[in-house]
Design a protein around this motif. Structure first.
Motif, PDB file in Angstrom:
ATOM      1  N   GLU A 153       0.819  -1.214   0.000  1.00 37.64           N
ATOM      2  CA  GLU A 153       0.000   0.000   0.000  1.00 37.64           C
ATOM      3  C   GLU A 153       0.851   1.261   0.000  1.00 37.64           C
ATOM      4  O   GLU A 153       0.497   2.245  -0.653  1.00 37.64           O
ATOM      5  CB  GLU A 153      -0.955  -0.006   1.186  1.00 37.64           C
ATOM      6  N   PRO A 206      -5.699  -4.357  -4.700  1.00 37.14           N
ATOM      7  CA  PRO A 206      -6.797  -4.718  -5.606  1.00 37.14           C
ATOM      8  C   PRO A 206      -7.926  -5.400  -4.828  1.00 37.14           C
ATOM      9  O   PRO A 206      -7.671  -6.181  -3.902  1.00 37.14           O
ATOM     10  CB  PRO A 206      -6.167  -5.694  -6.589  1.00 37.14           C
ATOM     11  N   ALA A 207      -9.162  -5.141  -5.216  1.00 37.80           N
ATOM     12  CA  ALA A 207     -10.317  -5.714  -4.518  1.00 37.80           C
ATOM     13  C   ALA A 207     -10.339  -7.235  -4.625  1.00 37.80           C
ATOM     14  O   ALA A 207     -10.754  -7.923  -3.693  1.00 37.80           O
ATOM     15  CB  ALA A 207     -11.601  -5.125  -5.079  1.00 37.80           C
ATOM     16  N   TRP A 208      -9.865  -7.779  -5.721  1.00 33.20           N
ATOM     17  CA  TRP A 208      -9.914  -9.229  -5.931  1.00 33.20           C
ATOM     18  C   TRP A 208      -8.913  -9.982  -5.052  1.00 33.20           C
ATOM     19  O   TRP A 208      -8.987 -11.194  -4.932  1.00 33.20           O
ATOM     20  CB  TRP A 208      -9.689  -9.592  -7.392  1.00 33.20           C
ATOM     21  N   LEU A 209      -8.004  -9.282  -4.402  1.00 35.03           N
ATOM     22  CA  LEU A 209      -7.018  -9.947  -3.541  1.00 35.03           C
ATOM     23  C   LEU A 209      -7.687 -10.609  -2.334  1.00 35.03           C
ATOM     24  O   LEU A 209      -7.231 -11.639  -1.850  1.00 35.03           O
ATOM     25  CB  LEU A 209      -5.961  -8.940  -3.076  1.00 35.03           C
ATOM     26  N   ALA A 249      -1.899  -6.868 -11.128  1.00 35.09           N
ATOM     27  CA  ALA A 249      -2.890  -6.715 -12.183  1.00 35.09           C
ATOM     28  C   ALA A 249      -3.721  -7.997 -12.229  1.00 35.09           C
ATOM     29  O   ALA A 249      -3.281  -9.047 -11.760  1.00 35.09           O
ATOM     30  CB  ALA A 249      -2.204  -6.489 -13.527  1.00 35.09           C
ATOM     31  N   PRO A 250      -4.925  -7.946 -12.783  1.00 32.42           N
ATOM     32  CA  PRO A 250      -5.743  -9.176 -12.873  1.00 32.42           C
ATOM     33  C   PRO A 250      -5.019 -10.316 -13.600  1.00 32.42           C
ATOM     34  O   PRO A 250      -5.295 -11.479 -13.335  1.00 32.42           O
ATOM     35  CB  PRO A 250      -6.974  -8.725 -13.652  1.00 32.42           C
TER      36      PRO A 250
END
Length: 64
Positions: free
Chosen positions: A25, A32-35, A58-59
């Motif tokens: 951070e 990322p929200a998907w983490l 990245a995704p």
């Protein structure tokens, strides 16, 4: 006479995990929200990978 042995202390595993989050951070901004959807071990390895290569996640970095 008493001899003592000083051993280095290791931070708790949760502290290391929190340090990875804080390091990411401070360097790249928000996580990322998907983490949050990943297992703890997958998230930890991805955070380490991003910090080593010097680029944010990245995704395309998702393990599946």
């Amino acid at each position: 006479m008493v001899l003592t042995l000083e051993l280095p202390t290791r931070p708790a595993t949760s502290d290391l995990f929190n340090n990875l989050f804080a390091s990411y951070e401070s360097r790249f901004g928000a996580l990322p929200a998907w983490l949050d959807e990943l297992s703890r071990s997958d998230a930890k390895s991805l955070l380490r990978q991003a910090l080593r290569r010097g680029a944010p996640l990245a995704p395309a970095d998702l393990p599946y």
